[in-house]
Design an enzyme around this catalytic site. Structure first.
Site, PDB file in Angstrom:
ATOM      1  N   HIS A   1      32.211  53.733  43.984  1.00 63.85           N
ATOM      2  CA  HIS A   1      31.438  53.724  42.749  1.00 63.85           C
ATOM      3  C   HIS A   1      30.037  53.143  42.926  1.00 63.85           C
ATOM      4  CE1 HIS A   1      35.648  53.226  40.753  1.00 63.85           C
ATOM      5  NE2 HIS A   1      35.397  54.493  41.015  1.00 63.85           N
TER       6      HIS A   1
ATOM      7  N   TYR B   1      33.732  40.447  40.218  1.00 65.52           N
ATOM      8  CA  TYR B   1      32.426  40.701  40.816  1.00 65.52           C
ATOM      9  C   TYR B   1      31.317  40.580  39.788  1.00 65.52           C
ATOM     10  CZ  TYR B   1      33.218  45.551  39.200  1.00 65.52           C
ATOM     11  OH  TYR B   1      33.488  46.672  38.455  1.00 65.52           O
TER      12      TYR B   1
ATOM     13  N   ASP C   1      38.509  59.150  39.957  1.00 67.81           N
ATOM     14  CA  ASP C   1      38.239  58.963  41.377  1.00 67.81           C
ATOM     15  C   ASP C   1      38.733  60.135  42.223  1.00 67.81           C
ATOM     16  OD1 ASP C   1      36.992  56.605  40.770  1.00 67.81           O
ATOM     17  OD2 ASP C   1      38.581  55.312  41.530  1.00 67.81           O
TER      18      ASP C   1
ATOM     19  N   LYS D   1      26.152  44.247  43.639  1.00 70.10           N
ATOM     20  CA  LYS D   1      27.395  43.561  43.285  1.00 70.10           C
ATOM     21  C   LYS D   1      27.670  42.435  44.271  1.00 70.10           C
ATOM     22  CE  LYS D   1      29.540  47.839  41.622  1.00 70.10           C
ATOM     23  NZ  LYS D   1      30.641  48.798  41.842  1.00 70.10           N
TER      24      LYS D   1
END
Length: 188
Positions: free
Chosen positions: A54, A124, A162, A64
């Site tokens: 992603h 995250y 996904d 991130k």
């Protein structure tokens, strides 16, 4: 910027341990300058849950800082910066609650992880807010990337989104190469 493995120092005694999970000055000393604005937390019930690959595209692109707070994951970042000499190459590391390591994933890298055991929690930080109209991804098992996912014999547990992501060859990158090619992860 390139991905970096961050190993925060733990202070241990008879009671347990203490760690600074985020210290803006320490990260800046490592060359990680990022203005984080959102924290995310996921829980995966089974071993083999795969989330990724992603990213968010400009103008809502995100860096991130990823850590596993319960269990273990294998975490990966793939270079998707147009013009990069390491385009399509990846780095990966095992992050766990036990080792406390973190992976910094800069803008211009697709990110994903697979759980290595049941009941895993991942947290995250991101440098931009979630923007559904700017999310994107690359197919997790793209043969051109060839990530060595440590997947259980039954295969990964994926969501439908996904399963439908494009391959790297079908992706037109909006990310500019910043002059820093991907390099092996170094401990920081």
């Amino acid at each position: 910027m390139r991905p970096q493995l961050v190993k925060p120092k733990r202070f241990e005694d008879a009671r347990g341990w203490f760690v600074e999970t985020y210290n803006k000055e320490r990260l800046a000393d490592l060359g990680i300058v990022a203005d984080f604005c959102q924290d995310n937390h996921s829980m995966s019930r089974e071993a083999g849950v795969l989330r990724g690959l992603h990213f968010q595209v400009p103008p809502r692109a995100q860096a991130k800082l990823v850590r596993c707070v319960r269990g273990r994951i294998w975490d990966a970042a793939v270079d998707i910066r147009a013009g990069s000499p390491t385009y399509g190459e990846w780095v990966g590391a095992e992050l766990s609650a036990e080792n406390g390591w973190q992976l910094f994933v800069p803008v211009g890298f697709a990110h994903g992880f697979v759980t290595l055991e049941a009941d895993v929690e991942v947290e995250y930080k991101t440098t931009d807010f979630y923007a559904p109209n700017h999310e994107g991804g690359i197919l997790w098992n793209d043969a051109d990337i060839a990530l060595p996912w440590p997947i259980p014999p039954g295969g990964p547990v994926l969501n439908e989104r996904d399963r439908q992501l494009p391959t790297l060859a079908a992706f037109e990158s909006p990310f500019a190469y910043d002059g820093a090619p991907l390099a092996a992860l170094e401990s920081a």
